[in-house]
Design a protein around this motif. Structure first.
Motif, PDB file in Angstrom:
ATOM      1  N   ARG A 230      35.114  37.213  46.741  1.00  0.00           N
ATOM      2  CA  ARG A 230      36.178  36.290  46.343  1.00  0.00           C
ATOM      3  C   ARG A 230      37.373  37.064  45.810  1.00  0.00           C
ATOM      4  NH1 ARG A 230      39.583  32.305  46.909  1.00  0.00           N
ATOM      5  NH2 ARG A 230      40.259  31.335  44.959  1.00  0.00           N
ATOM      6  N   ALA A 231      37.125  38.085  45.008  1.00  0.00           N
ATOM      7  CA  ALA A 231      38.223  38.891  44.480  1.00  0.00           C
ATOM      8  C   ALA A 231      39.006  39.545  45.614  1.00  0.00           C
ATOM      9  CB  ALA A 231      37.683  39.941  43.519  1.00  0.00           C
ATOM     10  N   LYS A 232      38.292  40.057  46.606  1.00  0.00           N
ATOM     11  CA  LYS A 232      38.963  40.696  47.737  1.00  0.00           C
ATOM     12  C   LYS A 232      39.750  39.673  48.552  1.00  0.00           C
ATOM     13  CE  LYS A 232      38.170  43.884  51.585  1.00  0.00           C
ATOM     14  NZ  LYS A 232      37.136  44.630  52.374  1.00  0.00           N
ATOM     15  N   ALA A 233      39.225  38.466  48.680  1.00  0.00           N
ATOM     16  CA  ALA A 233      39.932  37.419  49.415  1.00  0.00           C
ATOM     17  C   ALA A 233      41.240  37.049  48.720  1.00  0.00           C
ATOM     18  CB  ALA A 233      39.046  36.186  49.561  1.00  0.00           C
ATOM     19  N   ILE A 234      41.221  37.011  47.388  1.00  0.00           N
ATOM     20  CA  ILE A 234      42.457  36.731  46.645  1.00  0.00           C
ATOM     21  C   ILE A 234      43.443  37.870  46.827  1.00  0.00           C
ATOM     22  CG2 ILE A 234      43.447  36.373  44.348  1.00  0.00           C
ATOM     23  CD1 ILE A 234      40.767  35.052  43.554  1.00  0.00           C
ATOM     24  N   MET A 235      42.956  39.104  46.745  1.00  0.00           N
ATOM     25  CA  MET A 235      43.831  40.253  46.949  1.00  0.00           C
ATOM     26  C   MET A 235      44.468  40.206  48.337  1.00  0.00           C
ATOM     27  SD  MET A 235      44.735  43.226  45.346  1.00  0.00           S
ATOM     28  CE  MET A 235      46.431  43.006  45.866  1.00  0.00           C
ATOM     29  N   THR A 236      43.673  39.817  49.322  1.00  0.00           N
ATOM     30  CA  THR A 236      44.183  39.711  50.686  1.00  0.00           C
ATOM     31  C   THR A 236      45.285  38.658  50.780  1.00  0.00           C
ATOM     32  OG1 THR A 236      42.029  40.387  51.583  1.00  0.00           O
ATOM     33  CG2 THR A 236      43.536  39.246  53.084  1.00  0.00           C
ATOM     34  N   ALA A 237      45.091  37.536  50.075  1.00  0.00           N
ATOM     35  CA  ALA A 237      46.058  36.448  50.138  1.00  0.00           C
ATOM     36  C   ALA A 237      47.385  36.814  49.490  1.00  0.00           C
ATOM     37  CB  ALA A 237      45.473  35.200  49.472  1.00  0.00           C
ATOM     38  N   ILE A 238      47.331  37.541  48.386  1.00  0.00           N
ATOM     39  CA  ILE A 238      48.569  37.838  47.656  1.00  0.00           C
ATOM     40  C   ILE A 238      49.152  39.196  48.015  1.00  0.00           C
ATOM     41  CG2 ILE A 238      47.923  36.341  45.733  1.00  0.00           C
ATOM     42  CD1 ILE A 238      47.181  38.803  44.109  1.00  0.00           C
ATOM     43  N   TRP A 239      48.445  39.961  48.845  1.00  0.00           N
ATOM     44  CA  TRP A 239      48.928  41.302  49.185  1.00  0.00           C
ATOM     45  C   TRP A 239      50.310  41.297  49.822  1.00  0.00           C
ATOM     46  CZ3 TRP A 239      50.479  44.274  53.300  1.00  0.00           C
ATOM     47  CH2 TRP A 239      50.570  45.654  53.054  1.00  0.00           C
TER      48      TRP A 239
END
Length: 294
Positions: A230-239
């Motif tokens: 989930r943390a990586k998915a958020i990072m991907t979204a806001i990258w």
């Protein structure tokens, strides 16, 4: 050693139309960040335009944030100055206000040697007895706080962490493994923050938190709860928004990002110039995922 954890925004400083510090806007900004889940406050860093303020203005910002803070929130003051004597004076004032630590880069304009860096930080800590989070940003300061300096400073009990902003993941890994239990790794390369967390950073001094506090705090919470996917998915979204931030005019974009979310904090002081319409459009497009965050 004070444990550093969570998202601590490297705060912007709101200015009104006359260019003066806008404390009502500041209070609204801090209130929104607290609601998003930040763990502390870092005023008067480079995101806060400290170098464009008088000493009296810097003190007024530090005192305002100190008065706003809750006992559970970590307080880290930016007390940089061109000289060691100036850093000591600024640090002692922050200590008297009740700050827990200070965030210090190498003195600007000097490009000190590693030996001079060691002497500088040891002198500051021995004189002030204040905890220090080092700030290594060679792209801005022209010199890295290298392993030679860190090896010499690692056993100084007042050197509690390093905000690593080189953007080089190998540095983060090296610091985390080489100084485990002695110097805490603090995420300072925002677009690879997930990677920093994976390699042991438990705190994030985060400029982008000013304009994307909800997703970055959710990312931090997910990671520490063990939901790395989930943390990586958020990072991907806001990258993409992070990437546009890192492409230039960082502080101007932070402030524009606040305005995009209905939380205006004014313009930057000169010599910072305004964003062009094209730059605004690019960042606004990248920020849509943040603006519509649920």
């Amino acid at each position: 050693m004070r444990k550093l954890s969570g998202v601590m925004p490297a705060l912007v400083t709101p200015f009104d139309a006359a260019g003066q510090i806008d404390f009502p806007a500041f209070k609204a900004h801090l209130t929104a960040l607290r609601a998003a889940g930040v763990s502390g406050w870092v005023p008067c860093g480079s995101s806060g335009e400290y170098n464009l303020m008088t000493d009296a203005e810097r003190d007024s910002v530090l005192q305002f944030v100190r008065d706003f803070a809750l006992p559970s929130e970590t307080l880290i003051a930016g007390t940089n100055a061109p000289s060691t004597a100036g850093v000591i004076a600024n640090t002692l004032r922050a200590k008297a206000m009740g700050y827990h630590a200070v965030l210090l880069a190498v003195p600007f304009y000097t490009k000190p040697t590693q030996a001079e860096i060691i002497n500088h930080f040891n002198t500051v800590t021995s004189t002030t007895e204040m905890d220090v989070v080092l700030y290594s940003y060679p792209g801005k300061d022209g010199v890295e706080i290298g392993y030679e300096a860190l090896d010499a400073l690692a056993n100084n009990p007042h050197i509690i962490g390093i905000k690593e902003s080189s953007g080089v993941l190998q540095r983060a890994i090296g610091i985390s493994t080489r100084y485990a239990g002695r110097i805490q790794l603090v995420s300072g390369s925002d677009d690879i923050a997930w990677d920093f967390m994976y390699w042991g950073a438990d705190s994030w001094i985060c400029g982008p938190a000013n304009c994307m506090a909800k997703p970055v705090c959710e990312m931090d919470a997910a990671f520490r709860a063990g939901d790395h996917a989930r943390a990586k998915a958020i990072m991907t979204a806001i990258w993409p928004a992070m990437n546009v931030l890192e492409s230039g005019k960082f502080v101007q974009k932070l402030k524009y990002g606040c305005a995009l979310q209905g939380q205006p904090v004014g313009d930057c002081r000169m010599p910072f110039g305004p964003l062009t319409e094209a730059e605004k459009a690019e960042f606004a497009a990248a920020m849509q995922v943040v603006i519509t965050w649920k």
